[in-house]
Design an enzyme around this catalytic site. Structure first.
Site, PDB file in Angstrom:
ATOM      1  N   ARG A  51       0.677  -1.049  -0.039  1.00 33.25           N
ATOM      2  CA  ARG A  51      -0.105  -0.037   0.119  1.00 33.25           C
ATOM      3  C   ARG A  51       0.889   1.280   0.116  1.00 33.25           C
ATOM      4  O   ARG A  51       0.449   2.452  -0.196  1.00 33.25           O
ATOM      5  CB  ARG A  51      -0.754   0.133   1.463  1.00 33.25           C
ATOM      6  CG  ARG A  51      -2.048  -0.811   1.217  1.00 33.25           C
ATOM      7  CD  ARG A  51      -2.592  -0.860   2.693  1.00 33.25           C
ATOM      8  NE  ARG A  51      -1.791  -1.090   3.620  1.00 33.25           N
ATOM      9  CZ  ARG A  51      -2.032  -1.315   5.058  1.00 33.25           C
ATOM     10  NH1 ARG A  51      -3.184  -1.111   5.501  1.00 33.25           N
ATOM     11  NH2 ARG A  51      -1.244  -1.518   5.812  1.00 33.25           N
ATOM     12  N   LYS A 191      14.081 -25.905   8.322  1.00 31.81           N
ATOM     13  CA  LYS A 191      15.259 -26.007   9.112  1.00 31.81           C
ATOM     14  C   LYS A 191      15.982 -27.196   8.899  1.00 31.81           C
ATOM     15  O   LYS A 191      15.339 -28.288   8.769  1.00 31.81           O
ATOM     16  CB  LYS A 191      15.032 -25.971  10.583  1.00 31.81           C
ATOM     17  CG  LYS A 191      14.576 -24.500  11.156  1.00 31.81           C
ATOM     18  CD  LYS A 191      14.009 -24.592  12.747  1.00 31.81           C
ATOM     19  CE  LYS A 191      13.354 -23.162  12.850  1.00 31.81           C
ATOM     20  NZ  LYS A 191      14.132 -21.939  13.391  1.00 31.81           N
ATOM     21  N   ASP A 244       0.186 -19.743  18.028  1.00 31.48           N
ATOM     22  CA  ASP A 244       1.426 -19.130  17.354  1.00 31.48           C
ATOM     23  C   ASP A 244       2.303 -20.355  16.856  1.00 31.48           C
ATOM     24  O   ASP A 244       3.294 -20.443  15.958  1.00 31.48           O
ATOM     25  CB  ASP A 244       1.732 -18.082  18.099  1.00 31.48           C
ATOM     26  CG  ASP A 244       3.146 -17.411  17.554  1.00 31.48           C
ATOM     27  OD1 ASP A 244       3.073 -17.068  16.207  1.00 31.48           O
ATOM     28  OD2 ASP A 244       4.301 -17.223  18.147  1.00 31.48           O
ATOM     29  N   HIS A 249       4.267 -25.425  14.271  1.00 30.56           N
ATOM     30  CA  HIS A 249       5.514 -25.973  14.628  1.00 30.56           C
ATOM     31  C   HIS A 249       5.904 -27.169  15.311  1.00 30.56           C
ATOM     32  O   HIS A 249       6.160 -28.236  15.004  1.00 30.56           O
ATOM     33  CB  HIS A 249       6.560 -24.769  15.199  1.00 30.56           C
ATOM     34  CG  HIS A 249       6.558 -23.518  14.464  1.00 30.56           C
ATOM     35  ND1 HIS A 249       6.388 -23.515  13.056  1.00 30.56           N
ATOM     36  CD2 HIS A 249       6.424 -22.320  14.773  1.00 30.56           C
ATOM     37  CE1 HIS A 249       6.440 -22.040  12.820  1.00 30.56           C
ATOM     38  NE2 HIS A 249       6.412 -21.440  13.575  1.00 30.56           N
ATOM     39  N   LYS A 349       7.382 -18.211  25.832  1.00 28.98           N
ATOM     40  CA  LYS A 349       8.356 -17.129  25.519  1.00 28.98           C
ATOM     41  C   LYS A 349       8.825 -16.546  26.860  1.00 28.98           C
ATOM     42  O   LYS A 349       8.374 -16.914  27.855  1.00 28.98           O
ATOM     43  CB  LYS A 349       7.398 -15.783  25.030  1.00 28.98           C
ATOM     44  CG  LYS A 349       6.901 -15.982  23.383  1.00 28.98           C
ATOM     45  CD  LYS A 349       7.008 -15.080  22.531  1.00 28.98           C
ATOM     46  CE  LYS A 349       6.592 -15.369  21.127  1.00 28.98           C
ATOM     47  NZ  LYS A 349       7.366 -15.749  20.244  1.00 28.98           N
TER      48      LYS A 349
HETATM   49  C1  BG6 Z   1       7.159 -17.834  14.639  1.00 23.66           C
HETATM   50  C2  BG6 Z   1       6.124 -17.349  15.565  1.00 23.66           C
HETATM   51  O1  BG6 Z   1       6.245 -18.641  13.563  1.00 23.66           O
HETATM   52  O2  BG6 Z   1       8.109 -18.575  15.087  1.00 23.66           O
HETATM   53  C3  BG6 Z   1       7.193 -16.551  16.475  1.00 23.66           C
HETATM   54  O3  BG6 Z   1       5.253 -16.585  15.034  1.00 23.66           O
HETATM   55  C4  BG6 Z   1       8.379 -17.477  17.079  1.00 23.66           C
HETATM   56  O4  BG6 Z   1       6.659 -16.139  17.722  1.00 23.66           O
HETATM   57  C5  BG6 Z   1       9.064 -17.911  15.696  1.00 23.66           C
HETATM   58  O5  BG6 Z   1       9.316 -16.486  17.802  1.00 23.66           O
HETATM   59  C6  BG6 Z   1      10.296 -18.890  16.115  1.00 23.66           C
HETATM   60  O6  BG6 Z   1      10.934 -19.158  15.030  1.00 23.66           O
HETATM   61  P1  BG6 Z   1      12.636 -19.393  15.044  1.00 23.66           P
HETATM   62  O7  BG6 Z   1      12.822 -19.955  13.943  1.00 23.66           O
HETATM   63  O8  BG6 Z   1      12.945 -18.021  15.642  1.00 23.66           O
HETATM   64  O9  BG6 Z   1      12.797 -20.472  16.124  1.00 23.66           O
END
Ligand code: BG6
Length: 534
Positions: A51, A191, A244, A249, A349
C-alpha cells in the site's frame, strides 16, 4: 529439499506485503542468498506489491538495508547486489481493487522483446490472514491462477485463528488454486535439523527397531524462547502460544518423530504419513482440557542480570490480558507403534533459554543389577535432537566413572552440524523458497494437516477463552514456565528434563532484542550441567 538444478523457466515472484516486516527480515534476504549461491533461475524478477508510496529504486534501497541487517551473510557486495536489484520493481496497489489484478495480469502476460519462455509466477502472500481471501479472489478473477504449471501461491501462517477461519481461507485458496499449486509455509520444516529427523530415522537401520512403545517411555518436545513478544503485541494478543507455535511448528515436529517410514521420498507419501499421525492423535475433550493442557503468561522477572517487564507490560498488550505466552500439552498417538507413549509438548516466550529440542526418552533398565547408590537411572537414556541453537544430535547414556568405588554417570555422544559439515546451513526460508521455485511441496503443509491440527486444538482454545486464567501472570520472565507444566508431567510420575544448553543459547536478553532468525549463533562451548529436571 530438492537437489535438482535450477528451475528451467524464468520466475516472476510477486510479493504481496512487500514493504512488511516478513518480506524485509526473511523473504528478501533468503532470495538474495539464493541469488549469491547461483540458485535463482535466469530471468528471476521480483515484483513487490504494497500500500505504501514507494518507487522501484526506493524499495530496492530499503531491501539492501534489510539484507545488511538480517542476512546471515551481512552487507551485500555492491556488484552482486546490483545484479539482484536490477530485477526488483514495485507497484503501489490496493488489494481490494479489481484494477490491481487487471494491471497485474497485463504485466504477467507481457513478454520481453523477442519472446522468451513463459515464466512461472509465484504469488507470495506475506500479508495478514484477512487479506488472503481478497487477494486470491482478485488473482482468480483476473485469470492468473488457472495454469497449474505456471502459477503457484505461497501462504504464510497464521492460516486463520480457529477451525472455521482456516476453512474459509482454505476454501478461498481452493476456489482458485489446486492443491499442487498451493504452498503453506511452516518455516520450521525448512530447518536443516528438522529435515534431518527423517534422515536420522530412515537412513540408519539402528534407530527404527527401537523407535516404538517397547523401548520409548515418552517423547518431550521443547521450543523455548528467551525473547518476549517484542513489537508483535497486537498480533500476539489474538494468537497466543497455542496458535502461534503448537498448532503448526510443534505438531509438525511431533509428526516427523511419530510417522511411519515413507515408501518413497516424495511430497505426497511423506505428507500422507504425517497425516496418519494427526489422524491417530487422541482427540482432546473439553472436560479433559485441564488434564492434558497447561498455560502460562510471563510476569516481570530477571534474565541474566537484566530486569524484564511482564507480558502485560509489553507494548500493545492489554493490562488484563488472558493470552497465554506458554503452552504445554500431553498428546497420545493411538496407533500400534505409540500406544501409551505420551508426547509432551511445551513452548513459551521469555523462558530461561533459547533452545529447541526433541527428547526421546527410553525406558528404564528392566532389572537393577547395580546397587541403588551407584546412580543408575539418575539420567535415563535418551536421544536428543537439538533443533537450535548448536544443531545436532546427542545420545545420552550411563557410563562407569573411572576408578572405584563403582559409580555411574550420564555421558553424551554428540553429533554437531557445525563440526561435521564445513559449509554453513542455508536458513529455513532459503530452503523453502528454493523448493517453491522448483515446485517441490514436500516441506509444506497440506490443507488436511492444517485442518486436523486446528480440529485437535479447538477444545483447548475454546476452554481457555471461556475460562480466563485466574493465576496470570503465573511464571516469571527468565524461568522455565509455570508450575502447571510440571504438574502435567508429574501426574504421570515424570518430569521435564533440562534442555541441552550451550553457550550459543546464552544471549543477554537485551542482545536478543536485536537478534533476528537469520543470525548465526555464536560458537558452541561444552554443554552446561545436564540431567536436572526443570
Ligand atoms: C514464528 C512465531 O512462527 O516462529 C514466533 O510466530 C516465533 O512467535 C518464531 O518467535 C520462532 O521461530 P525461530 O525460527 O526463530 O525459532
Amino acid at each position: 529439499m530438492n537437489g535438482a538444478a535450477n528451475p528451467a523457466a524464468p520466475v516472476l515472484f510477486v510479493l504481496f506485503g512487500a514493504a512488511g516486516d516478513l518480506s524485509r527480515r526473511l523473504i528478501v534476504p533468503a532470495l538474495f542468498n539464493l541469488h549469491l549461491d547461483g540458485r535463482l533461475p535466469a530471468g528471476f524478477r521480483l515484483l513487490g506489491i504494497d500500500r505504501r508510496e514507494l518507487g522501484d529504486g526506493a524499495l530496492a534501497e530499503d531491501y539492501r538495508d534489510a539484507v545488511t541487517r538480517h542476512s546471515r551473510r551481512g552487507a551485500p557486495e555492491p556488484g552482486a547486489w546490483e545484479a539482484f536489484a536490477a530485477g526488483i520493481s514495485y507497484r503501489r496497489a490496493d488489494v481490494n481493487s479489481g484494477e490491481t489484478y487487471a494491471n497485474l495480469a497485463a504485466m504477467v502476460r507481457a513478454r520481453p522483446p523477442g519472446g522468451g519462455p513463459e515464466p512461472v509466477v509465484v504469488f507470495y502472500l506475506a500479508v495478514p490472514p484477512t487479506l488472503i481471501e481478497p487477494i486470491v479472489n482478485g488473482l482468480g478473477e483476473a485469470g492468473l491462477t488457472r495454469d497449474a504449471d505456471h502459477a503457484r501461491v505461497v501462504a504464510e501462517k497464521p492460516l486463520g485463528r480457529d477451525l472455521d477461519s482456516f476453512r474459509a481461507i482454505n476454501s478461498a485458496l481452493g476456489r482458485h488454486f489446486i492443491e499442487q499449486q498451493t504452498y503453506r509455509i511452516d518455516h520450521f520444516l525448512g530447518k536443516e535439523t528438522v529435515q534431518n529427523i527423517l534422515a536420522l530415522r530412515f537412513a540408519n537401520p539402528i534407530f527404527e527397531p527401537i523407535w516404538d512403545r517397547r523401548y520409548v517411555d515418552h517423547v518431550a518436545i521443547t521450543v523455548a524462547e528467551s525473547l518476549g513478544v517484542e513489537h508483535r503485541g497486537a498480533y500476539y494478543e489474538r494468537a497466543g502460544a497455542l496458535r502461534d507455535m503448537v498448532q503448526n511448528h510443534l505438531l509438525q515436529l511431533l509428526c516427523l518423530v511419530a510417522m511411519e517410514p515413507p515408501v518413497a521420498y516424495d511430497a505426497e507419501d511423506i505428507r500422507n504419513k504425517k497425516m496418519d499421525v494427526l489422524r491417530a492423535l487422541r482427540p482432546i475433550t473439553r472436560a479433559g482440557v485441564h488434564e492434558v493442557a497447561a498455560r502460562g503468561q510471563y510476569g516481570p522477572g530477571w534474565l541474566r542480570g537484566v530486569r524484564l517487564p511482564g507480558y502485560r507490560g509489553e507494548p500493545a498488550v492489554d493490562l488484563r490480558s488472558n493470552t497465554e505466552t506458554f503452552a504445554a500439552l500431553k498428546l497420545q498417538v493411538d496407533n500400534w507403534r505409540w500406544q501409551e507413549v505420551p508426547f509432551y509438548l511445551r513452548t513459551g516466550k521469555r523462558l530461561m533459554d533459547q533452545v529447541s529440542e526433541i527428547s526421546i526418552r527410553f525406558r528404564d533398565v528392566p532389572h537393577r543389577a547395580f546397587p541403588d547408590a551407584v546412580g543408575l537411572n539418575a539420567q535415563p537414556a535418551r536421544l536428543v535432537i537439538r533443533i537450535q541453537p548448536d544443531e545436532g544430535i546427542d545420545l545420552k547414556f550411563m557410563a562407569k566413572e573411572p576408578g572405584s568405588p563403582l559409580r555411574l554417570r550420564p555421558v553424551d555422544m554428540r553429533f554437531s552440524y557445525r563440526e561435521a559439515f564445513a559449509q554453513a546451513s542455508p536458513n529455513a526460508y532459503e530452503t523453502l523458497l528454493r523448493d517453491v521455485l522448483l515446485g517441490d511441496a514436500t516441506l509444506f503443509m497440506r490443507a488436511d494437516q492444517v485442518e486436523a491440527a486446528w480440529r485437535l486444538l479447538m477444545p483447548v482454545l475454546e476452554v481457555w477463552e471461556e475460562t480466563p486464567a485466574a493465576d496470570f501472570p503465573n511464571y516469571a520472565a527468565g524461568s522455565w514456565g509455570p508450575e502447571s507444566a510440571q504438574v502435567l508431567m508429574a501426574r504421570d510420575g515424570r518430569s521435564w528434563l533440562s534442555p541441552t544448553l550451550s553457550a550459543g543459547s546464552r544471549r543477554q536478553p537485551d542482545q536478543t532484542r536485536e537478534m533476528t532468525r537469520d543470525e548465526p549463533d555464536p560458537a558452541p562451548t561444552p554443554p552446561a550441567g545436564d540431567g536436572d529436571t526443570v
